[in-house]
Design a protein around this motif. Structure first.
Motif, PDB file in Angstrom:
ATOM      1  N   UNK A 139      84.517   2.350  26.107  1.00  0.00           N
ATOM      2  CA  UNK A 139      85.076   2.710  24.799  1.00  0.00           C
ATOM      3  C   UNK A 139      84.925   4.167  24.430  1.00  0.00           C
ATOM      4  N   UNK A 140      84.668   5.025  25.398  1.00  0.00           N
ATOM      5  CA  UNK A 140      84.528   6.442  25.085  1.00  0.00           C
ATOM      6  C   UNK A 140      85.893   7.062  24.817  1.00  0.00           C
ATOM      7  N   UNK A 141      85.950   7.908  23.794  1.00  0.00           N
ATOM      8  CA  UNK A 141      87.168   8.664  23.515  1.00  0.00           C
ATOM      9  C   UNK A 141      87.091  10.089  24.037  1.00  0.00           C
ATOM     10  N   UNK A 142      85.890  10.537  24.354  1.00  0.00           N
ATOM     11  CA  UNK A 142      85.705  11.937  24.740  1.00  0.00           C
ATOM     12  C   UNK A 142      84.557  12.057  25.728  1.00  0.00           C
ATOM     13  N   UNK A 143      84.738  12.924  26.745  1.00  0.00           N
ATOM     14  CA  UNK A 143      83.616  13.349  27.583  1.00  0.00           C
ATOM     15  C   UNK A 143      83.962  14.697  28.204  1.00  0.00           C
ATOM     16  N   UNK A 144      82.914  15.418  28.603  1.00  0.00           N
ATOM     17  CA  UNK A 144      83.071  16.727  29.231  1.00  0.00           C
ATOM     18  C   UNK A 144      82.699  16.645  30.707  1.00  0.00           C
ATOM     19  N   UNK A 145      83.263  17.555  31.473  1.00  0.00           N
ATOM     20  CA  UNK A 145      82.966  17.676  32.892  1.00  0.00           C
ATOM     21  C   UNK A 145      82.720  19.155  33.167  1.00  0.00           C
ATOM     22  N   UNK A 146      81.475  19.515  33.551  1.00  0.00           N
ATOM     23  CA  UNK A 146      81.124  20.924  33.748  1.00  0.00           C
ATOM     24  C   UNK A 146      80.893  21.251  35.227  1.00  0.00           C
ATOM     25  N   UNK A 147      81.394  20.398  36.116  1.00  0.00           N
ATOM     26  CA  UNK A 147      81.197  20.672  37.540  1.00  0.00           C
ATOM     27  C   UNK A 147      82.532  21.058  38.174  1.00  0.00           C
ATOM     28  N   UNK A 148      83.241  20.102  38.770  1.00  0.00           N
ATOM     29  CA  UNK A 148      84.519  20.411  39.424  1.00  0.00           C
ATOM     30  C   UNK A 148      85.529  19.320  39.108  1.00  0.00           C
TER      31      UNK A 148
END
Length: 630
Positions: free
Chosen positions: A270-279
């Motif tokens: 149920x996540x609406x948002x997430x970040x990815x700081x790798x590749x």
């Protein structure tokens, strides 16, 4: 009399209505021209126009390169009719028929047949989940190029109405697909506003796995953590470990490596948002296959490479000073360094960091100086596929418009500024300059591939700004059935803007995200893991507290023993003095008896008293000297 005026009044009302419509049509008829002038300038210099045409050609030609066999991963061109549409645009441009009435009809037909359905009602949440952002930018690139060249910076009036409808239909495709996707993956280029973007997601009511104090906002199971620094080099240099010291460990520690797996997990949770700081994804085995995950609504913020590099170096130096708590070691390690030190300690930081993240794990860990034109071209093709591209250097007005209309977030970056390096330096009494590489200009020159990619990104941002500027001028709103002014300041009511209906699996029949057994189980596991971690942390804290108390008790005991020893030594001295005083008194009495002279005995007592006071460390009083006048 009144009844005779009714026809007159109706005629006046009719005339006013017709005049109003004509005035609206006149104003609306001039929307495209001022928008182009606003974004691309009315009369730029020849060099600026040449650069603009070169960058627009990259956006226009990207689908053609894919058609001709370039190994770019472009999921939207795999959709039915998409490749034929791109070929049709290429053929019309070659024939000099781009930006004509026929061209507009072709563009409108494609977007209407795919997803666009202009309405002020709640949109259909089922259907295709591809808004074709790369093709949208190809279309806008052709329009701007035609305006700069054969239109001679003047949009023909007979094209205005068709272009306005084209813009509205492209915006409708954008916002309907955002609602259908329901999950944003934000690609976080380090030191390019990513923590502030995560903070904005929280302010706009988006569901995420966790909003921690650092505003990283990642999904822990994806292992999208940074690998900035070479821990082995740092250990050899300083004899200690270092945070972020996993450069060289390319593979993610997770089984959720494909786009389908990542989307299924995020949707079930149920996540609406997430970040990815790798590749980016799916390029570990084949770097040419790397790309975005089309299941998500994809957003990226770019930044001038030189500013990003300097900010990154300052952040690492600041954090090392905080971690070391040893100024001598910190100064020996970082004072007066140069590019050779940073090439060993943080190679990915100082060699085209943005391109490396875009092109997957193996390119991220590739040797310094190994990136060139093929990598730039592939990274540009990937960037063109993002739903939204934002340039941190554009200023708040442009960024606010993209966030409000492009994402449906009324709370923008204007309200936020996390991780201020100036304030951090003041708290640590740190001056950055002595710890920056002495050959910083050389490192700047080495960011040429990043700079080329960034310059292309700037023109994608301009195309997006044109797209949203016209849509807003035509009255488009992200959620027309909601009053965003009323929702401002209420994250729970905003519900993450265009992503408010939440994530759903591809075959879901639910209009909104629904809780499920998987989500309950994983949340339970994560809660248990957090509680276990908290218990271990409490145990460590208790052990540390006990150790500190034991050390303090031992110290107090030692101090007490020292005081006792000092007291005992003082008593021994006093006893020795008293015994000596008795001896002296006896000797003095003997001398007095033998001499029979009281005055001399008194003088002897005075001398003995002075001697005893001197041995005991007490004050010696001097008999006042008397002066007699003659």
């Amino acid at each position: 009399m009144a009844s005779s005026l009714k026809p007159f009044g109706c005629a006046v009302l009719l005339i006013i209505t017709i005049l109003g419509l004509l005035m609206f049509k006149t104003c609306a008829g001039t929307l495209i021209q001022p928008a182009l002038e606003q974004v691309f300038g009315s009369a730029p210099a020849a060099a600026a126009q040449a650069e603009a045409l070169a960058m627009l050609d990259v956006a226009i030609s990207m689908p053609r390169l894919k058609i001709e066999g370039a190994r770019y991963k472009v999921p939207e061109l795999d959709e039915p009719e998409a490749m034929d549409f791109a070929k049709q645009l290429i053929a019309m441009a070659a024939a000099g028929n781009d930006c004509s009435t026929q061209w507009i009809a072709v563009v409108r037909s494609f977007f209407k047949s795919q997803v666009a359905n202009v309405t002020r009602k709640s949109p259909d949440v089922f259907g295709k989940r591809q808004a074709f952002p790369a093709l949208r930018r190809m279309v806008l690139g052709q329009l701007v190029k035609a305006w700069l060249t054969h239109m001679k910076r003047r949009v023909p009036t007979h094209l205005e109405d068709g272009l306005q409808q084209m813009f509205l239909e492209m915006y409708e495709a954008h916002h309907v697909v955002a609602i259908r996707k329901g999950i944003m993956e934000y690609f976080h280029i380090s030191k390019a506003g990513g923590t502030s973007w995560c903070h904005a997601a929280k302010n706009n009511g988006c569901r995420a796995q966790i909003y921690d104090s650092a505003y990283i906002c990642q999904i822990g199971q994806f292992d999208d953590r940074v690998r900035w620094l070479n821990g082995s080099f740092h250990a050899r240099r300083t004899g200690r470990g270092v945070r972020w010291g996993t450069w060289g460990r390319a593979q993610r520690h997770t089984n959720l490596t494909t786009c389908a797996q990542r989307h299924e997990f995020a949707a079930l949770m149920g996540y609406q948002y997430f970040s990815n700081e790798y590749t980016l994804h799916e390029g570990f085995d084949d770097p040419e296959n790397v790309g975005i995950c089309p299941q998500f609504f994809n957003v990226i913020i770019i930044r001038h490479p030189h500013k990003r590099l300097l900010s990154h170096l300052k952040f690492v130096v600041m954090q090392m000073k905080w971690d070391y708590r040893d100024n001598d070691l910190f100064n020996r390690t970082y004072w007066g360094t140069d590019s050779r030190f940073w090439d060993e300690f943080g190679p990915v930081l100082v060699d085209n960091y943005m391109l490396r993240g875009m092109l997957g794990e193996k390119v991220y860990h590739a040797s310094i100086g190994s990136l060139g034109e093929p990598e730039v071209a592939r990274a540009c093709a990937i960037l063109q596929q993002y739903d939204l591209v934002i340039d941190l250097e554009e200023g708040h007005d442009v960024v606010d418009q993209i966030m409000e209309l492009g994402v449906g977030w009324p709370h923008t970056l204007r309200e936020i500024h996390d991780k201020d390096s100036v304030k951090a330096a003041q708290r640590l009494n740190l001056t950055y300059e002595p710890y920056m590489p002495q050959d910083l200009d050389y490192l700047y020159d080495r960011q040429a591939p990043d700079m080329e990619w960034y310059n292309f990104g700037r023109y994608l941002v301009k195309l997006d700004a044109l797209f949203l500027y016209v849509a807003k001028s035509l009255g488009a709103r992200p959620l027309p059935w909601l009053d965003f002014e009323r929702l401002h300041g209420n994250p729970h009511a905003i519900q993450c803007g265009l992503l408010r209906r939440g994530p759903r699996l591809t075959n879901s029949t639910e209009e909104r995200w629904m809780p499920n057994e998987f989500q309950s189980r994983v949340n339970g596991e994560m809660q248990a893991a957090r509680q276990a971690a908290a218990a271990k942390a409490a145990e460590r804290a208790m052990r540390a507290k006990t150790t500190r108390a034991a050390k303090m008790a031992a110290f107090a005991k030692m101090q007490g023993q020292r005081r006792l020893a000092a007291d005992e030594a003082g008593e021994e001295v006093a006893e020795e003095v008293m015994a000596q005083e008795g001896i002296w008194r006896q000797e003095r009495g003997d001398r007095a008896c033998s001499r029979g002279q009281g005055k001399e005995g008194q003088g002897g007592r005075s001398t003995a008293r002075k001697a005893m006071l001197g041995m005991m460390g007490g004050p010696q009083r001097t008999k006042p000297q008397r002066h007699y006048s003659g």
